[in-house]
Design an enzyme around this catalytic site. Structure first.
Site, PDB file in Angstrom:
ATOM      1  N   GLY A   1      -6.649   0.798   4.622  1.00  0.00           N
ATOM      2  CA  GLY A   1      -7.917   1.132   4.459  1.00  0.00           C
ATOM      3  C   GLY A   1      -8.394   1.779   3.160  1.00  0.00           C
TER       4      GLY A   1
ATOM      5  N   GLU B   1     -26.626  19.400 -11.974  1.00  0.00           N
ATOM      6  CA  GLU B   1     -26.890  17.803 -12.521  1.00  0.00           C
ATOM      7  C   GLU B   1     -27.045  17.645 -14.078  1.00  0.00           C
TER       8      GLU B   1
ATOM      9  N   HIS C   1     -42.026  -4.083  18.805  1.00  0.00           N
ATOM     10  CA  HIS C   1     -42.716  -2.992  18.568  1.00  0.00           C
ATOM     11  C   HIS C   1     -42.269  -2.163  19.707  1.00  0.00           C
TER      12      HIS C   1
ATOM     13  N   THR D   1      -9.335   3.918  -0.152  1.00  0.00           N
ATOM     14  CA  THR D   1     -10.364   5.079  -0.193  1.00  0.00           C
ATOM     15  C   THR D   1     -11.297   5.078   0.890  1.00  0.00           C
TER      16      THR D   1
ATOM     17  N   GLY E   1     -23.088  17.259  -9.998  1.00  0.00           N
ATOM     18  CA  GLY E   1     -23.367  15.780  -9.899  1.00  0.00           C
ATOM     19  C   GLY E   1     -24.050  15.713  -8.723  1.00  0.00           C
TER      20      GLY E   1
ATOM     21  N   LEU F   1     -24.735  14.408  -2.972  1.00  0.00           N
ATOM     22  CA  LEU F   1     -26.025  14.341  -2.039  1.00  0.00           C
ATOM     23  C   LEU F   1     -25.286  14.432  -0.537  1.00  0.00           C
ATOM     24  N   GLU F   2     -24.577  13.449  -0.347  1.00  0.00           N
ATOM     25  CA  GLU F   2     -23.970  13.144   0.937  1.00  0.00           C
ATOM     26  C   GLU F   2     -23.004  14.370   1.497  1.00  0.00           C
TER      27      GLU F   2
ATOM     28  N   HIS G   1     -18.478  -2.618   0.613  1.00  0.00           N
ATOM     29  CA  HIS G   1     -18.914  -3.969   0.806  1.00  0.00           C
ATOM     30  C   HIS G   1     -18.952  -5.166  -0.429  1.00  0.00           C
TER      31      HIS G   1
ATOM     32  N   GLU H   1       0.858  -1.194  -0.026  1.00  0.00           N
ATOM     33  CA  GLU H   1      -0.215  -0.037   0.070  1.00  0.00           C
ATOM     34  C   GLU H   1       0.860   1.164   0.199  1.00  0.00           C
TER      35      GLU H   1
HETATM   36  P1  FAD Z   1      -9.702   1.304  -2.520  1.00  0.00           P
HETATM   37  O1  FAD Z   1     -10.434   1.627  -1.358  1.00  0.00           O
HETATM   38  O2  FAD Z   1      -9.788   2.510  -3.543  1.00  0.00           O
HETATM   39  O3  FAD Z   1      -8.317   1.055  -2.163  1.00  0.00           O
HETATM   40  C1  FAD Z   1      -7.201   0.785  -3.146  1.00  0.00           C
HETATM   41  C2  FAD Z   1      -5.817   1.352  -2.529  1.00  0.00           C
HETATM   42  O4  FAD Z   1      -4.740   0.921  -3.373  1.00  0.00           O
HETATM   43  C3  FAD Z   1      -5.775   2.760  -2.029  1.00  0.00           C
HETATM   44  O5  FAD Z   1      -5.507   2.837  -0.814  1.00  0.00           O
HETATM   45  C4  FAD Z   1      -4.570   3.037  -3.052  1.00  0.00           C
HETATM   46  O6  FAD Z   1      -3.488   4.003  -2.211  1.00  0.00           O
HETATM   47  C5  FAD Z   1      -3.773   1.837  -3.083  1.00  0.00           C
HETATM   48  N1  FAD Z   1      -3.090   1.648  -4.426  1.00  0.00           N
HETATM   49  C6  FAD Z   1      -3.655   2.350  -5.722  1.00  0.00           C
HETATM   50  N2  FAD Z   1      -2.263   1.752  -6.581  1.00  0.00           N
HETATM   51  C7  FAD Z   1      -1.148   1.500  -5.802  1.00  0.00           C
HETATM   52  C8  FAD Z   1       0.043   0.845  -6.329  1.00  0.00           C
HETATM   53  N3  FAD Z   1       0.254   0.617  -7.388  1.00  0.00           N
HETATM   54  N4  FAD Z   1       0.725   0.301  -5.067  1.00  0.00           N
HETATM   55  C9  FAD Z   1       0.177   0.499  -3.765  1.00  0.00           C
HETATM   56  N5  FAD Z   1      -0.984   0.988  -3.519  1.00  0.00           N
HETATM   57  C10 FAD Z   1      -1.711   1.352  -4.324  1.00  0.00           C
HETATM   58  N6  FAD Z   1     -18.844   2.849  -0.430  1.00  0.00           N
HETATM   59  C11 FAD Z   1     -19.689   2.165   0.438  1.00  0.00           C
HETATM   60  O7  FAD Z   1     -19.953   0.886   0.345  1.00  0.00           O
HETATM   61  N7  FAD Z   1     -20.039   3.187   1.493  1.00  0.00           N
HETATM   62  C12 FAD Z   1     -19.871   4.222   1.910  1.00  0.00           C
HETATM   63  O8  FAD Z   1     -20.772   5.033   2.393  1.00  0.00           O
HETATM   64  C13 FAD Z   1     -19.252   4.895   0.808  1.00  0.00           C
HETATM   65  N8  FAD Z   1     -18.692   6.182   1.099  1.00  0.00           N
HETATM   66  C14 FAD Z   1     -17.783   6.675   0.098  1.00  0.00           C
HETATM   67  C15 FAD Z   1     -17.547   8.068   0.241  1.00  0.00           C
HETATM   68  C16 FAD Z   1     -16.865   8.875  -0.567  1.00  0.00           C
HETATM   69  C17 FAD Z   1     -16.442   9.959  -0.237  1.00  0.00           C
HETATM   70  C18 FAD Z   1     -15.903   8.112  -1.433  1.00  0.00           C
HETATM   71  C19 FAD Z   1     -15.013   8.659  -2.307  1.00  0.00           C
HETATM   72  C20 FAD Z   1     -16.261   6.651  -1.778  1.00  0.00           C
HETATM   73  C21 FAD Z   1     -17.161   6.110  -0.932  1.00  0.00           C
HETATM   74  N9  FAD Z   1     -17.401   4.632  -1.010  1.00  0.00           N
HETATM   75  C22 FAD Z   1     -18.346   4.054  -0.257  1.00  0.00           C
HETATM   76  C23 FAD Z   1     -16.791   3.859  -1.807  1.00  0.00           C
HETATM   77  C24 FAD Z   1     -15.640   2.880  -1.402  1.00  0.00           C
HETATM   78  O9  FAD Z   1     -14.842   3.853  -0.615  1.00  0.00           O
HETATM   79  C25 FAD Z   1     -15.136   2.130  -2.479  1.00  0.00           C
HETATM   80  O10 FAD Z   1     -16.012   1.464  -3.174  1.00  0.00           O
HETATM   81  C26 FAD Z   1     -14.107   1.194  -1.864  1.00  0.00           C
HETATM   82  O11 FAD Z   1     -13.095   1.766  -1.073  1.00  0.00           O
HETATM   83  C27 FAD Z   1     -13.097   0.494  -2.855  1.00  0.00           C
HETATM   84  O12 FAD Z   1     -12.251  -0.472  -2.494  1.00  0.00           O
HETATM   85  P2  FAD Z   1     -11.283  -0.975  -3.180  1.00  0.00           P
HETATM   86  O13 FAD Z   1     -10.316  -1.777  -2.219  1.00  0.00           O
HETATM   87  O14 FAD Z   1     -11.549  -1.549  -4.340  1.00  0.00           O
HETATM   88  O15 FAD Z   1     -10.237   0.298  -3.373  1.00  0.00           O
HETATM   89  P1  NAD Z   2     -22.191   9.086  -9.185  1.00  0.00           P
HETATM   90  O1  NAD Z   2     -21.994   8.125 -10.070  1.00  0.00           O
HETATM   91  O2  NAD Z   2     -23.029   8.439  -7.820  1.00  0.00           O
HETATM   92  O3  NAD Z   2     -22.946  10.286  -9.512  1.00  0.00           O
HETATM   93  C1  NAD Z   2     -22.376  11.151 -10.283  1.00  0.00           C
HETATM   94  C2  NAD Z   2     -23.410  11.843 -10.745  1.00  0.00           C
HETATM   95  O4  NAD Z   2     -23.100  13.096 -11.642  1.00  0.00           O
HETATM   96  C3  NAD Z   2     -24.756  11.385 -11.668  1.00  0.00           C
HETATM   97  O5  NAD Z   2     -25.746  11.890 -11.397  1.00  0.00           O
HETATM   98  C4  NAD Z   2     -24.236  11.924 -13.020  1.00  0.00           C
HETATM   99  O6  NAD Z   2     -25.417  12.021 -13.935  1.00  0.00           O
HETATM  100  C5  NAD Z   2     -23.644  13.362 -12.653  1.00  0.00           C
HETATM  101  N1  NAD Z   2     -22.646  13.758 -13.773  1.00  0.00           N
HETATM  102  C6  NAD Z   2     -21.841  13.081 -14.598  1.00  0.00           C
HETATM  103  N2  NAD Z   2     -21.303  13.914 -15.266  1.00  0.00           N
HETATM  104  C7  NAD Z   2     -21.725  15.138 -15.049  1.00  0.00           C
HETATM  105  C8  NAD Z   2     -21.301  16.481 -15.714  1.00  0.00           C
HETATM  106  N3  NAD Z   2     -20.580  16.980 -16.562  1.00  0.00           N
HETATM  107  N4  NAD Z   2     -22.075  17.495 -14.996  1.00  0.00           N
HETATM  108  C9  NAD Z   2     -23.074  17.480 -14.136  1.00  0.00           C
HETATM  109  N5  NAD Z   2     -23.237  16.203 -13.614  1.00  0.00           N
HETATM  110  C10 NAD Z   2     -22.704  15.116 -13.998  1.00  0.00           C
HETATM  111  O7  NAD Z   2     -20.765   9.099  -8.530  1.00  0.00           O
HETATM  112  P2  NAD Z   2     -20.326   9.996  -7.209  1.00  0.00           P
HETATM  113  O8  NAD Z   2     -21.262  10.716  -6.651  1.00  0.00           O
HETATM  114  O9  NAD Z   2     -19.064  10.759  -7.683  1.00  0.00           O
HETATM  115  O10 NAD Z   2     -19.533   8.737  -6.327  1.00  0.00           O
HETATM  116  C11 NAD Z   2     -18.627   7.716  -6.912  1.00  0.00           C
HETATM  117  C12 NAD Z   2     -18.853   6.479  -6.524  1.00  0.00           C
HETATM  118  O11 NAD Z   2     -18.454   6.476  -5.076  1.00  0.00           O
HETATM  119  C13 NAD Z   2     -20.089   6.011  -6.731  1.00  0.00           C
HETATM  120  O12 NAD Z   2     -20.013   4.662  -7.562  1.00  0.00           O
HETATM  121  C14 NAD Z   2     -20.479   5.501  -5.377  1.00  0.00           C
HETATM  122  O13 NAD Z   2     -21.045   4.376  -5.413  1.00  0.00           O
HETATM  123  C15 NAD Z   2     -19.419   5.604  -4.445  1.00  0.00           C
HETATM  124  N6  NAD Z   2     -20.002   6.057  -3.453  1.00  0.00           N
HETATM  125  C16 NAD Z   2     -20.732   5.369  -2.380  1.00  0.00           C
HETATM  126  C17 NAD Z   2     -21.270   6.020  -1.306  1.00  0.00           C
HETATM  127  C18 NAD Z   2     -22.270   5.148  -0.278  1.00  0.00           C
HETATM  128  O14 NAD Z   2     -22.381   3.991  -0.697  1.00  0.00           O
HETATM  129  N7  NAD Z   2     -22.877   5.594   0.538  1.00  0.00           N
HETATM  130  C19 NAD Z   2     -21.095   7.287  -0.920  1.00  0.00           C
HETATM  131  C20 NAD Z   2     -20.030   7.952  -1.819  1.00  0.00           C
HETATM  132  C21 NAD Z   2     -19.759   7.456  -3.070  1.00  0.00           C
END
Ligand code: FAD
Ligand code: NAD
Length: 469
Positions: free
Chosen positions: A40, A206, A448, A42, A183, A189-190, A325, A34
């Site tokens: 952990g 959007e 309940h 993203t 977007g 939205l969060e 997940h 990593e």
């Molecule tokens: P990542 O979590 O992206 O992990 C990949 C890791 O690989 C990173 O730490 C990176 O540094 C490392 N890496 C990359 N290239 C290399 C390399 N060459 N060498 C060494 N290390 C490297 N999902 C949910 O289910 N619930 C949520 O509430 C939720 N909220 C989110 C909120 C935000 C703001 C964002 C951005 C995402 C959210 N997600 C949520 C999405 C979730 O974070 C991802 O789906 C998830 O982290 C993906 O897991 P992953 O292991 O595939 O990749």
């Molecule tokens: P998203 O795909 O959920 O939403 C992107 C939005 O941007 C869409 O509504 C799309 O139509 C719009 N869009 C695209 N291009 C645009 C443009 N040029 N101008 C205006 N609107 C545009 O993507 P996100 O919100 O960036 O989230 C990314 C990923 O992270 C998602 O796949 C989501 O599953 C994951 N995530 C999950 C959670 C959660 O599970 N609670 C929270 C945050 C992120």
């Protein structure tokens, strides 16, 4: 220095670190590489966890400011943003530290640095820091778990201060007076909700004519209405074409999605949240010949194998729902397959949750998908306004909707807007995994007064026999 492993995992996010733990449990000699300097991925560092920490804090603030009085609680409320951000950082620090402990406990080597796949069976780690030496890890198998990054928007250059991705939006030093979110997806939205609750005027721009595209149509519509009621403004069917930064803020140029007259919108901070794209930079996949799909995702078969033997991939980097997940479950199954077992994920019953208030939660098919596929279904709906616990809590916006097959009554989907919707959906996920019916949910005794009673009532309503409405 050379080590030989059964599996080296590149990327320590929810996909990577969970795969590592499962592989170690199965007796495989495992390393996880990593580059972030913290495990952990993203999710724990800049995603799920810090965003949920801020959503919780900002919700408390909003409750104290606007809702406590109706409960007979008088409070003088002021915001200490530094403490709020500090608490979020501490949650992240504790949880990422916990993952490091789990690596030690499971005797997994945690190698800090950037992993490059230099051959099938070889990962070279470029450690950060001056003078640090490269490390070559020899291994039978490799799992690519490098995740995703924010998709950039042409003409809107991110500096993580005035124009931010989700990462910058989790770190703002002060509450902006105005914020434009590009977007209306999950992140928009969060995080838009967080800063609106803390006092920013938030406008969401959007491209499409729906918020939360892909969700059940009724849910998207009602959630947008509820967010509007909370004070978020929406500009739909609009595309941003450029951004100009000045000391006093950012001026965005926008026009209708299908083209039209340009208009301008000013904001202190702009959040770009138009989706995420797979991250494979510097991984060396072209050199080892790993096949990449059109949009940059790593191509895998049903066993998470790429076209190169011994190289697997999981999580955001292979596409599908970009959810922690989903990445975790793929990590488990991938490790089990590698250890000679069989594994399986039911992609049809992965829940998706949006942690706004109220929460949005969804599993299975939407009404739109069922109609398009020509599936005959029954719909049962129950509003939280008729749920006694929601009324006690003064938290009664939204509904539970259950969709079941007309002939077999099998649950095909569930869509919730409501308090703790993300927890409530799990009951339906479990029933769907067991191939259960709406009748099954309706016949189960629910405590309940409880929010889950709304799920039971929606299941009863599939057959037109809800009790409390
Ligand atoms: P990542 O979590 O992206 O992990 C990949 C890791 O690989 C990173 O730490 C990176 O540094 C490392 N890496 C990359 N290239 C290399 C390399 N060459 N060498 C060494 N290390 C490297 N999902 C949910 O289910 N619930 C949520 O509430 C939720 N909220 C989110 C909120 C935000 C703001 C964002 C951005 C995402 C959210 N997600 C949520 C999405 C979730 O974070 C991802 O789906 C998830 O982290 C993906 O897991 P992953 O292991 O595939 O990749
Ligand atoms: P998203 O795909 O959920 O939403 C992107 C939005 O941007 C869409 O509504 C799309 O139509 C719009 N869009 C695209 N291009 C645009 C443009 N040029 N101008 C205006 N609107 C545009 O993507 P996100 O919100 O960036 O989230 C990314 C990923 O992270 C998602 O796949 C989501 O599953 C994951 N995530 C999950 C959670 C959660 O599970 N609670 C929270 C945050 C992120």
């Amino acid at each position: 220095m050379s080590d030989t492993y059964d599996v080296v995992i590149v990327g320590g996010g929810p996909g990577g670190y969970v795969a590592a733990i499962r592989a170690a449990q199965l007796g495989l000699k495992t390393a996880v590489v990593e580059k972030r300097g913290r495990l952990g991925g993203t999710c724990l560092n800049v995603g799920c966890i810090p965003s949920k920490a801020l959503l919780q804090s900002s919700h408390h603030y909003e409750m104290a400011e606007h809702e406590f009085a109706s409960h007979g609680i008088k409070a003088q409320v002021s915001l200490d943003l530094k403490t709020m951000i500090g608490r979020k950082d501490k949650v992240v620090e504790d949880l990422t530290g916990g993952i490091e402990f789990l690596m030690k406990k499971n005797k997994i080597d945690y190698v800090i640095g950037e992993g490059v796949i230099t051959a099938a069976g070889e990962v070279t780690v470029k450690p950060s820091g001056k003078g640090a030496k490269k490390k070559v890890l020899k291994t039978k198998n490799i799992i690519i778990a490098t995740g995703s990054e924010s998709t950039p928007l042409k003409g809107v250059d991110v500096d993580e201060k005035q124009i931010v991705t989700s990462t910058g939006a989790l770190e703002l030093g002060k509450v902006p007076k105005s914020m434009v979110v590009i977007g209306a997806g999950v992140i928009g939205l969060e995080l838009g909700s967080v800063w609106r609750r803390l006092g920013a005027e938030v406008t969401v721009v959007e491209f499409l004519n729906v918020a939360l595209p892909g969700m059940d149509g009724e849910v998207s519509k009602q959630m947008k209405r509820l967010l509007e009621k909370q004070g978020i403004k929406f500009k739909m069917k609009t595309k941003v074409t450029g951004a100009k930064k000045a000391k006093a803020g950012v001026t965005l140029t926008m026009e209708a999605s299908e083209g039209g007259k340009a208009e301008k919108l000013k904001a202190d901070v702009v959040l770009v949240a138009i989706g995420r794209r797979p991250y494979i930079d510097g991984l060396g996949l072209d050199k080892v010949g790993v096949e990449i799909l059109d949009r940059g995702f790593v191509k895998v078969d049903d066993d998470f194998q790429t076209n190169v033997e011994g190289i697997y991939a999981i999580g955001d980097v292979i596409g599908g729902a970009m959810l922690a997940h989903k990445a975790e479950d793929e990590g488990v199954v991938c490790a089990e397959i590698m250890a000679g077992q069989t594994g399986h994920i039911d992609y049809g019953s992965i829940p998706g949750i949006v942690y706004t208030h109220p929460e949005v939660a969804s599993v299975g098919k939407t009404e739109e998908q069922l109609k398009e596929a020509g599936v005959k279904y029954k719909s049962g709906k129950f509003p939280f306004s008729a749920n006694s616990r929601a009324r006690c809590n003064a938290d009664a916006d939204g509904f539970v909707k259950i969709l079941a097959d007309t002939e077999t009554d099998r649950v095909l989907g569930c869509h919730i807007i409501g308090p703790q919707g993300g927890d409530l959906i799990q009951e339906v996920v479990n029933v769907m995994e067991f191939g259960g019916s709406a009748e099954d949910i309706a016949r189960i005794c629910h405590g309940h007064p409880g929010l889950p009673e709304a799920v039971k009532e929606a299941a009863l309503s599939v057959d037109g026999r809800a009790i409390h409405i």
